[in-house]
Design a protein around this motif. Sequence first.
Motif, PDB file in Angstrom:
ATOM      1  N   CYS A  87     -21.519 -10.006 -30.139  1.00 20.01           N
ATOM      2  CA  CYS A  87     -22.489  -9.996 -31.448  1.00 20.01           C
ATOM      3  C   CYS A  87     -22.954  -8.746 -32.116  1.00 20.01           C
ATOM      4  CB  CYS A  87     -23.864  -9.084 -29.976  1.00 20.01           C
ATOM      5  SG  CYS A  87     -25.346  -8.918 -30.187  1.00 20.01           S
ATOM      6  N   CYS A  97     -28.388  -6.790 -34.197  1.00 16.37           N
ATOM      7  CA  CYS A  97     -28.898  -6.564 -35.340  1.00 16.37           C
ATOM      8  C   CYS A  97     -30.363  -5.452 -35.162  1.00 16.37           C
ATOM      9  CB  CYS A  97     -29.952  -8.365 -35.473  1.00 16.37           C
ATOM     10  SG  CYS A  97     -28.855  -9.511 -36.171  1.00 16.37           S
ATOM     11  N   CYS A 143     -32.830 -13.461 -32.015  1.00 15.88           N
ATOM     12  CA  CYS A 143     -32.951 -13.587 -30.413  1.00 15.88           C
ATOM     13  C   CYS A 143     -33.326 -12.971 -29.438  1.00 15.88           C
ATOM     14  CB  CYS A 143     -30.773 -13.834 -30.230  1.00 15.88           C
ATOM     15  SG  CYS A 143     -30.596 -11.233 -30.077  1.00 15.88           S
ATOM     16  N   CYS A 191     -29.913 -17.018 -33.875  1.00 17.17           N
ATOM     17  CA  CYS A 191     -28.724 -16.160 -34.501  1.00 17.17           C
ATOM     18  C   CYS A 191     -27.932 -16.935 -35.543  1.00 17.17           C
ATOM     19  CB  CYS A 191     -27.807 -15.969 -33.741  1.00 17.17           C
ATOM     20  SG  CYS A 191     -26.255 -14.722 -33.388  1.00 17.17           S
TER      21      CYS A 191
HETATM   22  S1  SF4 Z   1     -29.064 -12.206 -33.323  1.00 19.23           S
HETATM   23 FE1  SF4 Z   1     -29.175 -11.827 -31.581  1.00 19.23          FE
HETATM   24  S2  SF4 Z   1     -27.353 -12.554 -31.017  1.00 19.23           S
HETATM   25 FE2  SF4 Z   1     -27.234 -12.833 -32.711  1.00 19.23          FE
HETATM   26  S3  SF4 Z   1     -25.662 -10.613 -33.287  1.00 19.23           S
HETATM   27 FE3  SF4 Z   1     -28.469 -10.818 -34.097  1.00 19.23          FE
HETATM   28  S4  SF4 Z   1     -28.344  -9.354 -31.518  1.00 19.23           S
HETATM   29 FE4  SF4 Z   1     -26.445 -10.214 -31.559  1.00 19.23          FE
END
Ligand code: SF4
Lengths: 321, 151
Positions: free
Chosen positions: A121, A124, A129, A163
């Motif tokens: 992961c 972000c 998500c 995601c």
């Molecule tokens: S959206 Fe969520 S699951 Fe996907 S990379 Fe970003 S933090 Fe990780």
Amino acid sequence: MNRRAFLKSLGTAMAAAPVAAPLLARDAAAASGEQLATLFDLSKCIGCGACVAACRAAHAADYPNPQKPFPKMYPERAKVEDFSDKRDVDDRLTPYNWLFIQTVTVTRNGKAISLNIPRRCMHCVHPPCAELCPWGSAVRHDDGAVAIDANICLGGAKCRDVCPWHIPQRQTGVGLYLDLLPAFAGNGVMYKCDRCHGRVAAGGKPACIEACPNDVQTIGPRREIIAAAHDLARQTGGFLYGETENGGTNTLYVSPIPFEELHAALQPSPGNPGLQAAADVMGKEKNLATAVLLAPLAGIAAGILRVANRARKAAKEDDHA
Amino acid sequence: MPKPLFPVWQKRLTLIAALGLALTGMGQMPIFSRYYIADLPGLGWLGNYQITAALHLALGAALVFLLTSYAASWLAAGAARPTLTTAGKWRVALYGAVALTGVVRVLQNGSWAMVGPMNVRYLDWLHLALAMGLLVFAMAAGRKGAVAARR
Ligand code: SF4
Ligand code: SF4
Ligand code: SF4
């Protein structure tokens, strides 16, 4: 106030939204320096897999233990996703493997070069998500780690759909949905790297960082890590990934090979994410979010104007009488 | 005869926004695709989270605008203020609480997070429960007037 004037004040508020958006809706948290980020120097990774093994050891107790047979799900379309008999799979992301190594070979100046890329992961800054999870089970902690609470996740996999890298992985047959309506809603629990939130909160480091023999990864305050990533890229003539992707992440990769080339050489598939130029998912919504926050101001103004107009009209009618 | 403080067109807009919010709000859960509803011709967008989330925000902005303008007119009307019926009070409480929890959730995704990460669930569940409560109320007493006829 008539309908046109009323709607016009709504229009004015909406038009002001994009201007106010940066002020209102985003990014103070990321700028505050509270968030931690990690930096991968890909030129150092030898693909030994010590990090993968360390992750599995550190999180063995967090892995799902589903009971079989799974409850039958309706309708037909709701499919079982089961990795419980494939716990050893380590060449992709699974509920039992939150980190894996991609090995990519590209040709540069007529020479074949291989690169190992640890993938998990991205954590972000504005994680779709978590921000779009309808159930509050995917969250971003104050230190920037994004985690899914296996105790309440229902396994609907919306987090994986939204995601950009489709990171979270589903295991059917575990979790809260079993106690609700297992046949008709939910489908297990979603799993992914939580950046060792528990270890870090207790003052430690993520297990994968500690286990690496080559110091491929470093962790620190977001601002420092970004500066370090830029320094490294400058010194080595390298390329950067993760600073702006999906509007900014807390995972930075520095590579001697451009990421477009790496992405082209990868063949993304389920559990095997690409390295594409990922657009900012939540950024697309920030003007609308700002409109929601400005709407009360416009509404109050419109409501007061209406009453004032009525009073003026009533006074005029009295004059004519 | 003075025109009513809350004109019919504004009430209609409120109803349209509320119904749209109920639909797009349901769309935040992974059910329209699972139950083949997004497969029906013209309804594919119901299975697209980007679209339903954007619509939910846009309709949310419209609803908050309408609700706050009702509230401001009602407060500013002074002696001419109409009296709320019992159904009216319920409606104010339910709409107000749904809108408030929604706005707090929007702030949560921005830079004014008010709720700790592990408590966001209670905010989400409350928003969902209030929306269900409003739906039940609308079916049971949705046709009752919100303000008493003026004597
Ligand atoms: S959206 Fe969520 S699951 Fe996907 S990379 Fe970003 S933090 Fe990780
Ligand atoms: S940070 Fe922790 S959970 Fe994430 S890949 Fe490393 S060891 Fe695994
Ligand atoms: S432990 Fe370090 S060198 Fe080994 S695969 Fe992981 S990141 Fe690469």
